[in-house]
Design a protein around this motif. Structure first.
Motif, mmCIF file in Angstrom:
data_model
loop_
_atom_site.group_PDB
_atom_site.id
_atom_site.type_symbol
_atom_site.label_atom_id
_atom_site.label_comp_id
_atom_site.label_asym_id
_atom_site.label_seq_id
_atom_site.Cartn_x
_atom_site.Cartn_y
_atom_site.Cartn_z
ATOM 1 N N UNK A 10 28.820 81.065 24.249
ATOM 2 C CA UNK A 10 27.854 81.600 23.287
ATOM 3 C C UNK A 10 28.452 82.764 22.496
ATOM 4 N N UNK A 11 29.061 83.700 23.206
ATOM 5 C CA UNK A 11 29.611 84.875 22.526
ATOM 6 C C UNK A 11 30.731 84.478 21.571
ATOM 7 N N UNK A 12 31.578 83.559 21.990
ATOM 8 C CA UNK A 12 32.636 83.074 21.107
ATOM 9 C C UNK A 12 32.042 82.481 19.836
ATOM 10 N N UNK A 13 30.956 81.722 19.994
ATOM 11 C CA UNK A 13 30.292 81.147 18.823
ATOM 12 C C UNK A 13 29.801 82.206 17.857
ATOM 13 N N UNK A 14 29.256 83.320 18.384
ATOM 14 C CA UNK A 14 28.771 84.387 17.502
ATOM 15 C C UNK A 14 29.916 85.071 16.772
ATOM 16 N N UNK A 15 31.039 85.247 17.451
ATOM 17 C CA UNK A 15 32.180 85.897 16.794
ATOM 18 C C UNK A 15 32.811 84.956 15.755
ATOM 19 N N UNK A 16 32.873 83.673 16.062
ATOM 20 C CA UNK A 16 33.417 82.719 15.094
ATOM 21 C C UNK A 16 32.542 82.653 13.844
ATOM 22 N N UNK A 17 31.223 82.744 14.033
ATOM 23 C CA UNK A 17 30.308 82.765 12.888
ATOM 24 C C UNK A 17 30.567 83.998 12.029
ATOM 25 N N UNK A 18 30.782 85.139 12.672
ATOM 26 C CA UNK A 18 31.077 86.375 11.944
ATOM 27 C C UNK A 18 32.352 86.223 11.113
ATOM 28 N N UNK A 19 33.358 85.587 11.691
ATOM 29 C CA UNK A 19 34.617 85.353 10.973
ATOM 30 C C UNK A 19 34.382 84.470 9.760
ATOM 31 N N UNK A 20 33.588 83.432 9.913
ATOM 32 C CA UNK A 20 33.322 82.521 8.792
ATOM 33 C C UNK A 20 32.598 83.232 7.646
ATOM 34 N N UNK A 21 31.672 84.127 7.985
ATOM 35 C CA UNK A 21 30.984 84.876 6.924
ATOM 36 C C UNK A 21 31.966 85.762 6.171
ATOM 37 N N UNK A 22 32.880 86.364 6.890
ATOM 38 C CA UNK A 22 33.889 87.217 6.252
ATOM 39 C C UNK A 22 34.823 86.403 5.364
#
Length: 331
Positions: free
Chosen positions: A303-315
């Motif tokens: 779950x946490x990895x998914x949230x960080x990957x989403x943050x990267x995609x927004x950037x």
């Protein structure tokens, strides 16, 4: 819950975990409205100049400074120290040490309380790791030690100096920081601070009373001997950063790991393991970490990895001022 799980495992091994957070943060004479009207540019700092440890600057803002100290104390978040740091409007606060969840609670509540109290004095703080490329970053160092469940004795002190247990704990931090870094440096901006020459580490290193390393060993008395994690910044989630620190240290104790040789200069440390350079790399390493899955469980790691990957995609979708200035006319 993540931190509680690691603390429970520590207690089963006979350890109490003590932590104290130390924050740096910048104040501005702004409001939420003015920040957006100015597009977060050309902000007015609380005070001008690079006045580190300045009695003058603190006294010039005495009503707010005293209000912060008094109200935080009344809110059960007592401070061991509060002073200006190097930079316009920047302060450093050292929260008093406490055990486990209580230490993390105080670190989390501190940020909210500072924002609320400062707002009453016409100021607004930022806890970004690096809000301005030309100014120092904002650290969030974590001081930590293990005590005995039986009698509360500091287990990092033995025979007049640091114990073997402390050595194994340091070894665990140095070994596993690269794969747990996403918990400690959780934002895109976290990695703008982790560059050479900024008093923030770039490699997984340690040293005795060394402020260029990721892990600083602090020898002292039975009361003061401890370890300082210098990798974390003011933008950390204290629950997760403490959970990562404690899990790494306990893994080092469990495996009886020995740390590499201490370094003199953390930026020029041949053979040391580089830390992830951005959130994408940190997230990938966290996802693949067996130590993370052992201590935090597959559900949380995924779950946490998914949230960080989403943050990267927004950037990755964002067009920055730097790109506009560099490429608008030149390409």
């Amino acid at each position: 819950q993540v931190l509680q799980g690691v603390l429970k495992e520590a207690a089963a091994r006979g350890f109490l975990a003590n932590f104290a957070a130390e924050y740096e943060f910048f104040f501005f004479r702004e409001t939420p409205q003015s920040l957006r009207e100015k597009h977060f540019r050309q902000l007015t700092p609380l005070s001008p100049g690079m006045f580190g440890y300045s009695v003058l600057r603190a006294s010039q803002n005495a009503p707010m400074v005293l209000d912060l100290i008094d109200q935080l104390g009344a809110f059960a978040v007592p401070l061991e120290g509060f002073h200006t740091e190097t930079g316009p409007g920047v302060y450093e606060a050292a929260i008093c040490v406490d055990q486990g969840i209580a230490a993390a609670d105080k670190a989390a509540l501190f940020k909210t309380a500072v924002k609320e109290i400062a707002g009453r004095h016409g100021a607004i703080p930022t806890f970004m790791a690096k809000w301005n490329a030309d100014l120092p970053g904002s650290s969030g160092h974590l001081h930590q030690s293990l005590a005995s469940v039986a009698n509360g004795t500091n287990l990092f002190f033995e025979n007049g100096g640091p114990s073997a247990l402390m050595r194994h704990y340091i070894a665990g931090l140095v070994t596993f920081l690269p794969e747990l870094m996403a918990l400690i440096a959780p934002t895109i901006n976290s990695y703008k601070r982790i560059v050479p020459g900024t008093w923030a580490p770039i490699n997984a290193t340690w040293g005795d009373d060394n402020r260029t390393t990721a892990v600083r060993s602090i020898p002292g008395s039975v009361k003061s001997t401890r370890v300082e994690l210098r990798l974390s910044a003011a933008d950390m989630n204290p629950y997760l950063a403490m959970a990562a620190s404690l899990a790494a240290g306990l893994e080092g104790i469990e495996r009886k790991l020995e740390p590499p040789a201490p370094v003199t200069n953390g930026y020029a440390a041949p053979g040391s393991t580089p830390l992830p350079r951005d959130l994408a790399e940190a997230s990938q390493r966290f996802s693949q970490s067996e130590v993370a899955r052992k201590w935090f469980g597959d559900v949380f790691v995924d779950h946490y990895t998914g949230t960080r990957d989403w943050e990267v995609r927004q950037y990755q979708r964002a067009v920055t001022d730097w790109e506009l200035a560099r490429y608008f006319e030149s390409v």
